[in-house]
Design a protein around this motif. Structure first.
Motif, PDB file in Angstrom:
ATOM      1  N   ILE A  12       0.876  -1.168   0.000  1.00  0.00           N
ATOM      2  CA  ILE A  12       0.000   0.000   0.000  1.00  0.00           C
ATOM      3  C   ILE A  12       0.910   1.214   0.000  1.00  0.00           C
ATOM      4  CG2 ILE A  12      -1.795   1.245   1.268  1.00  0.00           C
ATOM      5  CD1 ILE A  12      -2.639  -1.529   0.154  1.00  0.00           C
ATOM      6  N   ASP A  13       0.680   2.113  -0.941  1.00  0.00           N
ATOM      7  CA  ASP A  13       1.516   3.305  -1.005  1.00  0.00           C
ATOM      8  C   ASP A  13       1.330   4.149   0.249  1.00  0.00           C
ATOM      9  OD1 ASP A  13       2.531   2.676  -3.491  1.00  0.00           O
ATOM     10  OD2 ASP A  13       0.944   3.759  -4.553  1.00  0.00           O
ATOM     11  N   PRO A  14       2.439   4.575   0.859  1.00  0.00           N
ATOM     12  CA  PRO A  14       2.316   5.465   2.012  1.00  0.00           C
ATOM     13  C   PRO A  14       1.820   6.831   1.549  1.00  0.00           C
ATOM     14  CG  PRO A  14       4.623   5.131   1.441  1.00  0.00           C
ATOM     15  CD  PRO A  14       3.818   4.247   0.544  1.00  0.00           C
ATOM     16  N   PRO A  15       1.376   7.676   2.477  1.00  0.00           N
ATOM     17  CA  PRO A  15       0.913   9.001   2.081  1.00  0.00           C
ATOM     18  C   PRO A  15       2.041   9.791   1.416  1.00  0.00           C
ATOM     19  CG  PRO A  15       1.058   8.814   4.483  1.00  0.00           C
ATOM     20  CD  PRO A  15       1.338   7.467   3.911  1.00  0.00           C
ATOM     21  N   VAL A  16       1.665  10.611   0.457  1.00  0.00           N
ATOM     22  CA  VAL A  16       2.670  11.407  -0.252  1.00  0.00           C
ATOM     23  C   VAL A  16       2.843  12.785   0.377  1.00  0.00           C
ATOM     24  CG1 VAL A  16       2.417  10.187  -2.434  1.00  0.00           C
ATOM     25  CG2 VAL A  16       0.958  12.169  -1.958  1.00  0.00           C
ATOM     26  N   ALA A  17       2.095  13.071   1.418  1.00  0.00           N
ATOM     27  CA  ALA A  17       2.237  14.320   2.169  1.00  0.00           C
ATOM     28  C   ALA A  17       2.087  13.988   3.644  1.00  0.00           C
ATOM     29  CB  ALA A  17       1.172  15.328   1.741  1.00  0.00           C
ATOM     30  N   SER A  18       2.694  14.773   4.488  1.00  0.00           N
ATOM     31  CA  SER A  18       2.577  14.561   5.926  1.00  0.00           C
ATOM     32  C   SER A  18       1.133  14.739   6.374  1.00  0.00           C
ATOM     33  CB  SER A  18       3.462  15.553   6.678  1.00  0.00           C
ATOM     34  OG  SER A  18       4.814  15.326   6.376  1.00  0.00           O
ATOM     35  N   GLY A  19       0.751  13.999   7.406  1.00  0.00           N
ATOM     36  CA  GLY A  19      -0.577  14.164   7.979  1.00  0.00           C
ATOM     37  C   GLY A  19      -0.646  15.452   8.778  1.00  0.00           C
ATOM     38  N   SER A  20      -1.817  15.746   9.276  1.00  0.00           N
ATOM     39  CA  SER A  20      -2.006  16.929  10.121  1.00  0.00           C
ATOM     40  C   SER A  20      -1.340  16.705  11.463  1.00  0.00           C
ATOM     41  CB  SER A  20      -3.494  17.182  10.346  1.00  0.00           C
ATOM     42  OG  SER A  20      -4.138  17.433   9.118  1.00  0.00           O
ATOM     43  N   ALA A  21      -0.864  17.770  12.068  1.00  0.00           N
ATOM     44  CA  ALA A  21      -0.281  17.676  13.406  1.00  0.00           C
ATOM     45  C   ALA A  21      -1.396  17.349  14.395  1.00  0.00           C
ATOM     46  CB  ALA A  21       0.401  18.991  13.776  1.00  0.00           C
ATOM     47  N   LEU A  22      -1.169  16.319  15.210  1.00  0.00           N
ATOM     48  CA  LEU A  22      -2.131  15.915  16.225  1.00  0.00           C
ATOM     49  C   LEU A  22      -1.749  16.579  17.534  1.00  0.00           C
ATOM     50  CD1 LEU A  22      -2.230  12.123  15.341  1.00  0.00           C
ATOM     51  CD2 LEU A  22      -3.784  13.920  14.556  1.00  0.00           C
ATOM     52  N   PHE A 168       2.169  15.607  17.244  1.00  0.00           N
ATOM     53  CA  PHE A 168       2.668  14.426  16.537  1.00  0.00           C
ATOM     54  C   PHE A 168       2.252  14.564  15.090  1.00  0.00           C
ATOM     55  CE2 PHE A 168       4.162  10.433  18.503  1.00  0.00           C
ATOM     56  CZ  PHE A 168       4.384  10.887  19.798  1.00  0.00           C
ATOM     57  N   THR A 169       3.183  14.398  14.184  1.00  0.00           N
ATOM     58  CA  THR A 169       2.860  14.393  12.765  1.00  0.00           C
ATOM     59  C   THR A 169       3.380  13.095  12.174  1.00  0.00           C
ATOM     60  OG1 THR A 169       3.067  16.798  12.657  1.00  0.00           O
ATOM     61  CG2 THR A 169       3.154  15.597  10.565  1.00  0.00           C
ATOM     62  N   THR A 170       2.491  12.327  11.553  1.00  0.00           N
ATOM     63  CA  THR A 170       2.898  11.108  10.848  1.00  0.00           C
ATOM     64  C   THR A 170       3.252  11.501   9.421  1.00  0.00           C
ATOM     65  OG1 THR A 170       1.452   9.749  12.211  1.00  0.00           O
ATOM     66  CG2 THR A 170       2.210   8.797  10.127  1.00  0.00           C
ATOM     67  N   GLN A 171       4.473  11.177   8.998  1.00  0.00           N
ATOM     68  CA  GLN A 171       4.911  11.518   7.653  1.00  0.00           C
ATOM     69  C   GLN A 171       4.776  10.345   6.689  1.00  0.00           C
ATOM     70  OE1 GLN A 171       8.786  12.992   8.923  1.00  0.00           O
ATOM     71  NE2 GLN A 171       8.098  15.082   8.544  1.00  0.00           N
ATOM     72  N   TYR A 172       4.758   9.130   7.212  1.00  0.00           N
ATOM     73  CA  TYR A 172       4.501   7.952   6.382  1.00  0.00           C
ATOM     74  C   TYR A 172       4.087   6.793   7.273  1.00  0.00           C
ATOM     75  CZ  TYR A 172       9.055   6.308   7.977  1.00  0.00           C
ATOM     76  OH  TYR A 172      10.106   5.912   8.759  1.00  0.00           O
ATOM     77  N   ALA A 173       3.342   5.876   6.710  1.00  0.00           N
ATOM     78  CA  ALA A 173       2.950   4.635   7.384  1.00  0.00           C
ATOM     79  C   ALA A 173       2.617   3.634   6.294  1.00  0.00           C
ATOM     80  CB  ALA A 173       1.737   4.856   8.284  1.00  0.00           C
TER      81      ALA A 173
END
Length: 179
Positions: A12-22, A168-173
């Motif tokens: 599964i392709d990881p996100p191509v942009a960082s997620g929102s800051a939690l 917390f910002t997730t940049q890829y998963a």
């Protein structure tokens, strides 16, 4: 003949942009499990191993805080696969990197409903305060056998609870199976 293992997909392709800051001090999903770390209906077999990898950046407030991570099968608040200990994290961190790895093993496969079992363990590590020896921190999590429904689409979701406002910002998963 020896058993051969091949990493299979689909990746599964990881996100191509960082997620929102939690930034909440309540439990928040680090990413959407069904989107980035899915486990598809009827894909698990007894002995199947899934590997989840994620990374990003975090910042903490000027006062001491604690962090709890929880791997879950399904959505935020889903079936818990072992909560981490409550870990004290350094104050005043700004955009330090973190990484997470988790291995999930299916033990049994049953009929529809929560009749399959799985167990997993993993770790989270993060940098600490610059030029401060021993300020990096880590957490281990998992180790709880869980009864899940392997006949429906699901995923691995991680929640974080930071006791004092930070981010917390997730940049890829991503997820892949090892056999």
């Amino acid at each position: 003949m020896a058993r051969q293992y091949f990493a299979d997909g689909p990746f599964i392709d990881p996100p191509v942009a960082s997620g929102s800051a939690l930034v909440a001090t309540t439990a928040e999903a680090l990413w959407t499990g069904a989107t980035y770390t899915p486990i598809f209906a009827n894909d698990p077999k007894a002995g199947k191993i899934y590997h989840v990898v994620a990374g990003g950046i975090l910042s903490t407030s000027a006062s001491a805080s604690t962090l709890i991570l929880v791997p879950q099968y399904g959505v935020l608040g889903g079936t818990t696969i072992g909560t981490s200990v409550t870990q004290t994290v350094p104050a005043s961190l700004t955009n330090v990197p973190w990484t997470l790895e988790f291995w999930l093993v299916f033990r049994t496969i049953g009929a529809a409903g929560a009749n399959s079992t799985c167990i997993g363990t993993g770790y989270f590590v993060s940098a600490g305060t610059a030029a401060t020896a021993g300020s990096a921190f880590s957490l281990a999590f998992g180790g709880t056998s869980a009864s899940v429904d392997a006949t429906i689409n699901s995923g691995i979701t991680f929640s974080k609870t930071l006791s004092v406002a930070g981010s917390f910002t997730t940049q890829y998963a991503f997820i892949h199976s090892l056999n």
